[in-house]
Design a protein around this motif. Structure first.
Motif, PDB file in Angstrom:
ATOM      1  N   ALA A 215     -74.242  18.933  23.362  1.00 52.26           N
ATOM      2  CA  ALA A 215     -75.285  18.187  22.658  1.00 52.26           C
ATOM      3  C   ALA A 215     -74.795  16.846  22.144  1.00 52.26           C
ATOM      4  N   THR A 216     -73.489  16.723  21.937  1.00 51.49           N
ATOM      5  CA  THR A 216     -72.938  15.467  21.410  1.00 51.49           C
ATOM      6  C   THR A 216     -72.440  14.542  22.517  1.00 51.49           C
ATOM      7  N   LYS A 217     -72.560  14.988  23.759  1.00 46.69           N
ATOM      8  CA  LYS A 217     -72.034  14.197  24.880  1.00 46.69           C
ATOM      9  C   LYS A 217     -73.128  13.345  25.513  1.00 46.69           C
ATOM     10  N   LYS A 218     -72.730  12.192  26.033  1.00 45.99           N
ATOM     11  CA  LYS A 218     -73.672  11.268  26.666  1.00 45.99           C
ATOM     12  C   LYS A 218     -73.215  10.983  28.097  1.00 45.99           C
ATOM     13  N   ALA A 219     -74.193  10.765  28.974  1.00 43.22           N
ATOM     14  CA  ALA A 219     -73.881  10.508  30.381  1.00 43.22           C
ATOM     15  C   ALA A 219     -73.629   9.020  30.617  1.00 43.22           C
ATOM     16  N   GLU A 220     -72.540   8.497  30.024  1.00 42.95           N
ATOM     17  CA  GLU A 220     -72.160   7.106  30.241  1.00 42.95           C
ATOM     18  C   GLU A 220     -71.390   6.990  31.553  1.00 42.95           C
ATOM     19  N   ARG A 221     -71.469   5.824  32.211  1.00 45.31           N
ATOM     20  CA  ARG A 221     -70.844   5.587  33.517  1.00 45.31           C
ATOM     21  C   ARG A 221     -71.235   6.704  34.486  1.00 45.31           C
ATOM     22  N   PRO A 222     -72.542   6.901  34.694  1.00 46.46           N
ATOM     23  CA  PRO A 222     -73.017   8.041  35.484  1.00 46.46           C
ATOM     24  C   PRO A 222     -72.539   8.063  36.928  1.00 46.46           C
ATOM     25  N   ALA A 280     -60.326   7.531  28.536  1.00 46.44           N
ATOM     26  CA  ALA A 280     -61.640   7.727  29.166  1.00 46.44           C
ATOM     27  C   ALA A 280     -62.406   8.945  28.652  1.00 46.44           C
ATOM     28  N   PRO A 281     -62.503   9.166  27.336  1.00 45.54           N
ATOM     29  CA  PRO A 281     -63.222  10.347  26.849  1.00 45.54           C
ATOM     30  C   PRO A 281     -64.707  10.348  27.215  1.00 45.54           C
ATOM     31  N   GLN A 282     -65.340   9.139  27.239  1.00 44.92           N
ATOM     32  CA  GLN A 282     -66.766   9.084  27.583  1.00 44.92           C
ATOM     33  C   GLN A 282     -66.994   9.486  29.038  1.00 44.92           C
ATOM     34  N   ARG A 283     -66.089   9.055  29.910  1.00 43.29           N
ATOM     35  CA  ARG A 283     -66.193   9.394  31.329  1.00 43.29           C
ATOM     36  C   ARG A 283     -66.057  10.908  31.531  1.00 43.29           C
ATOM     37  N   VAL A 284     -65.099  11.493  30.850  1.00 42.19           N
ATOM     38  CA  VAL A 284     -64.879  12.937  30.939  1.00 42.19           C
ATOM     39  C   VAL A 284     -66.080  13.676  30.345  1.00 42.19           C
ATOM     40  N   SER A 285     -66.557  13.186  29.207  1.00 40.49           N
ATOM     41  CA  SER A 285     -67.705  13.796  28.539  1.00 40.49           C
ATOM     42  C   SER A 285     -68.920  13.820  29.453  1.00 40.49           C
ATOM     43  N   ALA A 286     -69.176  12.691  30.121  1.00 36.56           N
ATOM     44  CA  ALA A 286     -70.316  12.600  31.034  1.00 36.56           C
ATOM     45  C   ALA A 286     -70.151  13.549  32.214  1.00 36.56           C
TER      46      ALA A 286
END
Length: 310
Positions: A215-222, A280-286
């Motif tokens: 729920a806290t993750k976002k699909a950045e750099r899809p 790259a946490p956002q990339r991994v999160s997505a």
């Protein structure tokens, strides 16, 4: 195939319930962290100990199985890393993208789901996949990142890896369980009931925690996350199938479990490491978010197919 989809759907419904609870704020990030800790250190550990204590080392250790899974996983790891290098990524970023491409959610999703869908006989193969992921590839990313930052791989990297393995309750519970089995110690009725009761909380707790954490993750750099999700959900099980069925022929049931385990979405612990190292946490999160959403369909397809192998 519809029957398999309906069998896997309740697992993803619990994940969806956790996602909804987290998204609405009913289940806070702090609550998710504490639930994850309970499952990781207590419920899942109890389940793994009880399963492994009823297995012999010979039932778990299979050199052909290990060779097949290692070859396929290393192959996909290399493909994802090469693609990252061609895009101009650093060694550290490439290492974490490779982790996303091969490390599935075997602990929190695979152990409870595959043992229920494919039978408790699957647990030995699932634990072997989990152990290889944690010991080999979990160690590899730490060595690559530490070596890249220090300019060389020193004793510090191996000390970090060793301590990490010793502190991982999943590895500890498997080792203790196999040790208990090797000593041929009986499990007292009270102890078995305790482990069953505590381990029974692992399945709903783990699935709910996965959803709440998403729920806290976002699909950045899809685009990149989509490629990594494709690698995890398609390339990895495909390579494992080729390796287990053709290169290093594994007995049908073991091969089926290995392929199903390889088809699981990106593991949450990859994000924990990425956040720890600030890589790259956002990339991994997505990648975790996208692969888990797509896995509702892809995992059902894979389990339906491998069910025809045995």
């Amino acid at each position: 195939m519809l029957e398999i989809f309906l069998q896997t759907l309740p697992f993803f419904c619990v994940i969806g319930l956790g996602f909804g609870a987290g998204r609405t704020g009913f289940f806070t990030e702090e609550a998710t962290a504490w639930l994850t800790k309970f499952v990781f250190y207590f419920a899942l550990s109890a389940m793994l100990f009880r399963f492994s204590a009823n297995l012999s080392f010979g039932e778990v250790f299979n050199i052909r199985f290990i060779a097949a899974y290692l070859w396929a996983t290393a192959f996909v790891y290399g493909v994802v890393m090469m693609a990252a290098f061609l895009r101009g990524a650093s060694i550290e970023e490439a290492a974490f993208e490779s982790q996303c491409g091969v490390i599935g959610n075997v602990g929190f999703l695979g152990v409870p789901m595959l043992t229920l869908l494919m039978g408790e006989a699957a647990i030995g193969s699932v634990m072997l996949v989990l152990s290889i992921d944690l010991i080999v590839f979990g160690s590899l990313v730490v060595i690559l990142v530490t070596g890249s930052r220090d300019g060389a791989v020193g004793l510090g990297a191996f000390r970090t890896v060793g301590l990490g393995l010793l502190k991982n309750p999943m590895i500890v519970s498997i080792v203790l369980g196999l040790g208990w089995s090797a000593l041929k110690l009986p499990i007292p009725g009270v102890m078995n009931d305790f482990l069953s009761l505590l381990g029974g909380a692992a399945t709903p707790g783990a699935l709910f925690a996965i959803g709440a954490s998403l729920a806290t993750k976002k699909a950045e750099r899809p685009l990149i996350a989509g490629w990594l999700s494709f690698s995890k959900l398609v390339l990895h099980p495909g390579a494992v199938a080729f390796s287990a069925l053709i290169l290093f022929p594994v007995e049908p049931y073991g091969a089926a479990v290995m392929i199903a385990a390889a088809a699981l979405p990106v593991a949450g612990n990859v994000y924990i490491l990425a956040e720890h190292y600030r890589i790259a946490p956002q990339r991994v999160s997505a990648s975790i978010l996208i692969s888990t959403a797509l896995a509702v369909v892809t995992v059902s397809l894979v389990i339906g197919w491998v069910g025809q192998l045995y």
